[in-house]
Design a protein around this motif. Structure first.
Motif, PDB file in Angstrom:
ATOM      1  N   THR A  27     -16.693 -19.379 -49.825  1.00  0.00           N
ATOM      2  CA  THR A  27     -16.746 -18.658 -48.340  1.00  0.00           C
ATOM      3  C   THR A  27     -16.019 -19.080 -47.475  1.00  0.00           C
ATOM      4  N   VAL A  28     -15.824 -20.416 -47.453  1.00  0.00           N
ATOM      5  CA  VAL A  28     -14.619 -20.710 -46.215  1.00  0.00           C
ATOM      6  C   VAL A  28     -13.581 -20.619 -46.929  1.00  0.00           C
ATOM      7  N   PRO A  29     -12.711 -19.870 -45.739  1.00  0.00           N
ATOM      8  CA  PRO A  29     -11.722 -19.269 -46.263  1.00  0.00           C
ATOM      9  C   PRO A  29     -10.393 -19.750 -46.595  1.00  0.00           C
ATOM     10  N   ARG A  30      -9.822 -19.790 -47.394  1.00  0.00           N
ATOM     11  CA  ARG A  30      -9.264 -20.357 -47.711  1.00  0.00           C
ATOM     12  C   ARG A  30      -7.481 -19.630 -47.475  1.00  0.00           C
ATOM     13  N   VAL A  31      -6.141 -20.176 -47.252  1.00  0.00           N
ATOM     14  CA  VAL A  31      -5.575 -19.971 -45.976  1.00  0.00           C
ATOM     15  C   VAL A  31      -4.004 -20.474 -47.282  1.00  0.00           C
ATOM     16  N   ALA A  32      -3.459 -19.798 -47.211  1.00  0.00           N
ATOM     17  CA  ALA A  32      -2.026 -20.110 -48.158  1.00  0.00           C
ATOM     18  C   ALA A  32      -0.708 -20.557 -47.276  1.00  0.00           C
ATOM     19  N   ARG A  33      -0.411 -19.650 -46.044  1.00  0.00           N
ATOM     20  CA  ARG A  33       0.240 -19.851 -45.196  1.00  0.00           C
ATOM     21  C   ARG A  33       0.226 -19.140 -43.560  1.00  0.00           C
ATOM     22  N   ALA A  34       0.689 -20.074 -42.273  1.00  0.00           N
ATOM     23  CA  ALA A  34       0.509 -19.446 -40.893  1.00  0.00           C
ATOM     24  C   ALA A  34       2.107 -19.097 -40.556  1.00  0.00           C
ATOM     25  N   VAL A  79      -9.640 -23.092 -45.118  1.00  0.00           N
ATOM     26  CA  VAL A  79      -9.681 -24.035 -43.194  1.00  0.00           C
ATOM     27  C   VAL A  79     -11.069 -23.259 -42.558  1.00  0.00           C
ATOM     28  N   ASP A  80     -11.770 -23.857 -41.883  1.00  0.00           N
ATOM     29  CA  ASP A  80     -12.965 -23.232 -41.282  1.00  0.00           C
ATOM     30  C   ASP A  80     -12.401 -22.613 -40.154  1.00  0.00           C
ATOM     31  N   PRO A  81     -13.841 -21.105 -39.501  1.00  0.00           N
ATOM     32  CA  PRO A  81     -13.648 -20.724 -38.313  1.00  0.00           C
ATOM     33  C   PRO A  81     -11.984 -21.585 -36.662  1.00  0.00           C
ATOM     34  N   ALA A  83     -10.626 -24.070 -37.064  1.00  0.00           N
ATOM     35  CA  ALA A  83      -9.223 -24.849 -37.214  1.00  0.00           C
ATOM     36  C   ALA A  83      -8.674 -23.123 -37.225  1.00  0.00           C
ATOM     37  N   LEU A  84      -9.292 -22.226 -38.112  1.00  0.00           N
ATOM     38  CA  LEU A  84      -8.110 -20.952 -38.257  1.00  0.00           C
ATOM     39  C   LEU A  84      -8.042 -19.918 -36.970  1.00  0.00           C
ATOM     40  N   HIS A  85      -8.898 -20.307 -35.591  1.00  0.00           N
ATOM     41  CA  HIS A  85      -8.779 -19.921 -34.380  1.00  0.00           C
ATOM     42  C   HIS A  85      -7.762 -20.612 -33.847  1.00  0.00           C
ATOM     43  N   ARG A  86      -7.543 -22.145 -34.389  1.00  0.00           N
ATOM     44  CA  ARG A  86      -6.447 -23.297 -33.193  1.00  0.00           C
ATOM     45  C   ARG A  86      -4.717 -22.176 -34.022  1.00  0.00           C
ATOM     46  N   ILE A  87      -5.395 -21.566 -35.404  1.00  0.00           N
ATOM     47  CA  ILE A  87      -4.306 -21.577 -36.200  1.00  0.00           C
ATOM     48  C   ILE A  87      -2.701 -19.979 -35.359  1.00  0.00           C
ATOM     49  N   TYR A  88      -3.926 -19.153 -34.726  1.00  0.00           N
ATOM     50  CA  TYR A  88      -4.170 -17.936 -34.171  1.00  0.00           C
ATOM     51  C   TYR A  88      -3.610 -18.233 -32.738  1.00  0.00           C
ATOM     52  N   ARG A  89      -4.095 -19.429 -32.232  1.00  0.00           N
ATOM     53  CA  ARG A  89      -3.567 -20.259 -30.644  1.00  0.00           C
ATOM     54  C   ARG A  89      -1.849 -20.216 -31.145  1.00  0.00           C
ATOM     55  N   PHE A 107     -13.412 -12.875 -47.075  1.00  0.00           N
ATOM     56  CA  PHE A 107     -14.128 -13.898 -46.063  1.00  0.00           C
ATOM     57  C   PHE A 107     -14.050 -13.470 -44.834  1.00  0.00           C
ATOM     58  N   THR A 108     -15.060 -12.466 -44.749  1.00  0.00           N
ATOM     59  CA  THR A 108     -15.537 -11.183 -43.045  1.00  0.00           C
ATOM     60  C   THR A 108     -16.400 -12.119 -42.425  1.00  0.00           C
ATOM     61  N   PRO A 109     -17.703 -12.525 -42.880  1.00  0.00           N
ATOM     62  CA  PRO A 109     -18.165 -13.266 -42.275  1.00  0.00           C
ATOM     63  C   PRO A 109     -17.453 -14.635 -41.304  1.00  0.00           C
ATOM     64  N   ALA A 110     -17.080 -15.639 -41.888  1.00  0.00           N
ATOM     65  CA  ALA A 110     -16.301 -16.704 -41.290  1.00  0.00           C
ATOM     66  C   ALA A 110     -14.964 -15.768 -40.188  1.00  0.00           C
ATOM     67  N   VAL A 111     -14.077 -15.000 -40.877  1.00  0.00           N
ATOM     68  CA  VAL A 111     -13.050 -14.689 -40.103  1.00  0.00           C
ATOM     69  C   VAL A 111     -13.586 -14.145 -38.906  1.00  0.00           C
ATOM     70  N   ALA A 112     -14.677 -13.387 -39.129  1.00  0.00           N
ATOM     71  CA  ALA A 112     -15.043 -12.680 -37.967  1.00  0.00           C
ATOM     72  C   ALA A 112     -15.701 -14.138 -36.460  1.00  0.00           C
ATOM     73  N   GLU A 113     -16.052 -14.580 -37.367  1.00  0.00           N
ATOM     74  CA  GLU A 113     -17.110 -16.206 -36.368  1.00  0.00           C
ATOM     75  C   GLU A 113     -15.439 -16.844 -35.685  1.00  0.00           C
ATOM     76  N   SER A 114     -14.249 -16.599 -36.942  1.00  0.00           N
ATOM     77  CA  SER A 114     -13.188 -17.420 -35.946  1.00  0.00           C
ATOM     78  C   SER A 114     -12.400 -16.552 -34.373  1.00  0.00           C
ATOM     79  N   LEU A 115     -13.187 -15.585 -34.973  1.00  0.00           N
ATOM     80  CA  LEU A 115     -12.284 -14.144 -33.766  1.00  0.00           C
ATOM     81  C   LEU A 115     -12.797 -14.491 -32.349  1.00  0.00           C
ATOM     82  N   GLU A 116     -14.548 -14.535 -32.186  1.00  0.00           N
ATOM     83  CA  GLU A 116     -15.599 -14.685 -31.300  1.00  0.00           C
ATOM     84  C   GLU A 116     -14.908 -15.138 -29.829  1.00  0.00           C
TER      85      GLU A 116
END
Length: 289
Positions: A27-34, A79-81, A83-89, A107-116
Motif C-alpha cells: 500500500t505504500v507507494p513504490r517509485v522508480a524515478r522522478a 516512498v511515503d505520502p 516524502a512524495l509531497h517533498r518530491i513534488y516540491r 496507490f490512490t489512497p496514499a497519493v491522495a494523502e500526498s496531495l492534501e
C-alpha cells in the motif's frame, strides 16, 4: 487492507510491506524515478518539462508495455505520502510545469494523502484508464488534469493483450467520472490547466479497435470538451509475436488520423512516427527520489 481499488476487484491482502493482487504492490507507494519529462504532450511540458513521478506496478500488465521493468518487475523504492509531497516540491523548484503522476492507480489512497496540501501547478493523473469511479472520487479537488489511456474499444484485444476483457466498459466509466470532476478542458498560455486528455495508442493491425475508441469519444463529448492524443509510438517488446512483432505502419497511422478528423475531433495531438524509439522510455534508476 483487502484491496478493491480497481476493476480487478481481486480482494488481495495488501499491507505497507507486502504486496498482492495483480499489481503485486504494497500500500505504500513504490517509485522508480522522478524527473523533468519533456516527452509528454506539448500542453503539459511547458518550458522545462512535466514533473513526472513514475510509480512501480500496474493493474493492467499489458504484454506490450514499454515500462516493463517497473510495471511488471516491481523495480522501485518505497516512498511515503510525506516524502512524495517533498518530491513534488523539488520538481516544481526545478521548473516543472505540472506534477505528472504516472501509473498511480493502485496507490490512490496514499497519493491522495500526498496531495492534501495544494500545489501551485496542475496535478496530472496519468493512468492506464482501467479504474473505478468510486476510487477516482478520492481525488476530487486534488487532481486538475486527467490523462487516461483509452486502450481498447473491443473486448478481444483487451483480453488478449491486457487480461481485461471488460476494459472498454470500465475505462469509459472512469473517463466520464474524470470529466465530471474537471469539466471541459481549459488552457492558459498554451498549458492545459484543467480537463481530460485521452490517449490512444494505435496498435499494429488494430485499426478497428482504434475506430471503436474514436467513435465513443466523438459520440460522448462535444467538440473541444476533451483533448485526444493519437499515439504512434508502439514498440515491439522482446518475445513479441504475430502482429505485435512489428511497428505501426505509416498507412495504419494515417488511416487512424484521418478517421479521427472525419469524426470531427480536431482538438488534440498527433505523434510523429519517430516517437517509436527506445530512447523515449526513461531510464529507471531511482534518481530524483
Amino acid at each position: 487492507m483487502i484491496c478493491r481499488l480497481c476493476p480487478r476487484e481481486c480482494g488481495a491482502e495488501r499491507t505497507e510491506e507486502r504486496g498482492g493482487g495483480v499489481c503485486a504492490m504494497p500500500t505504500v507507494p513504490r517509485v522508480a524515478r522522478a524527473m523533468l519529462h519533456r516527452w509528454e504532450e506539448p500542453c503539459l511540458v511547458g518550458e522545462h518539462g512535466a514533473g513526472a513521478v513514475f510509480f512501480s506496478g500496474c493493474n493492467l500488465r499489458c504484454c506490450f508495455c514499454q515500462n516493463h521493468t517497473i510495471s511488471q518487475e516491481g523495480f522501485g523504492k518505497p516512498v511515503d505520502p510525506e516524502a512524495l509531497h517533498r518530491i513534488y516540491r523539488r520538481l516544481i523548484d526545478q521548473g516543472a510545469a505540472c506534477i505528472d503522476l504516472v501509473t498511480p492507480t493502485h496507490f490512490t489512497p496514499a497519493v491522495a494523502e500526498s496531495l492534501e496540501e495544494p500545489l501551485p501547478v496542475p496535478v496530472v493523473w496519468n493512468s492506464g484508464g482501467y479504474e473505478k469511479p468510486e476510487t477516482l472520487r478520492l481525488l476530487e479537488g486534488k487532481v486538475q488534469v486527467y490523462l487516461p489511456d483509452l486502450k481498447y474499444g473491443l473486448a478481444r484485444p483487451a483480453a488478449e493483450y491486457s487480461g481485461a476483457a471488460d476494459y472498454a466498459e470500465r475505462a469509459r466509466e472512469a473517463i466520464l467520472e474524470m470529466f465530471r470532476q474537471t469539466g471541459p478542458c481549459r488552457m492558459e498560455n498554451g498549458q492545459l490547466v484543467r480537463g481530460v486528455l485521452i490517449r490512444h495508442l494505435v496498435l499494429p493491425g488494430g485499426l478497428e479497435n482504434t475506430r471503436r475508441c474514436i467513435d465513443w469519444i466523438a459520440g460522448t463529448f462535444r467538440p473541444g470538451e476533451v483533448l485526444v492524443s493519437l499515439m504512434s509510438q508502439y514498440t515491439p517488446q522482446p518475445g513479441a509475436t504475430g502482429r505485435l512483432a512489428r511497428r505501426v505502419t505509416r498507412a495504419e497511422y494515417r488511416a487512424a488520423a484521418e478517421y479521427l478528423e472525419n469524426c470531427g475531433i480536431a482538438d488534440g495531438f498527433l505523434q510523429e512516427r519517430t516517437s517509436a524509439r527506445e530512447e523515449y522510455t526513461p531510464e529507471f534508476d531511482l534518481s530524483g527520489l
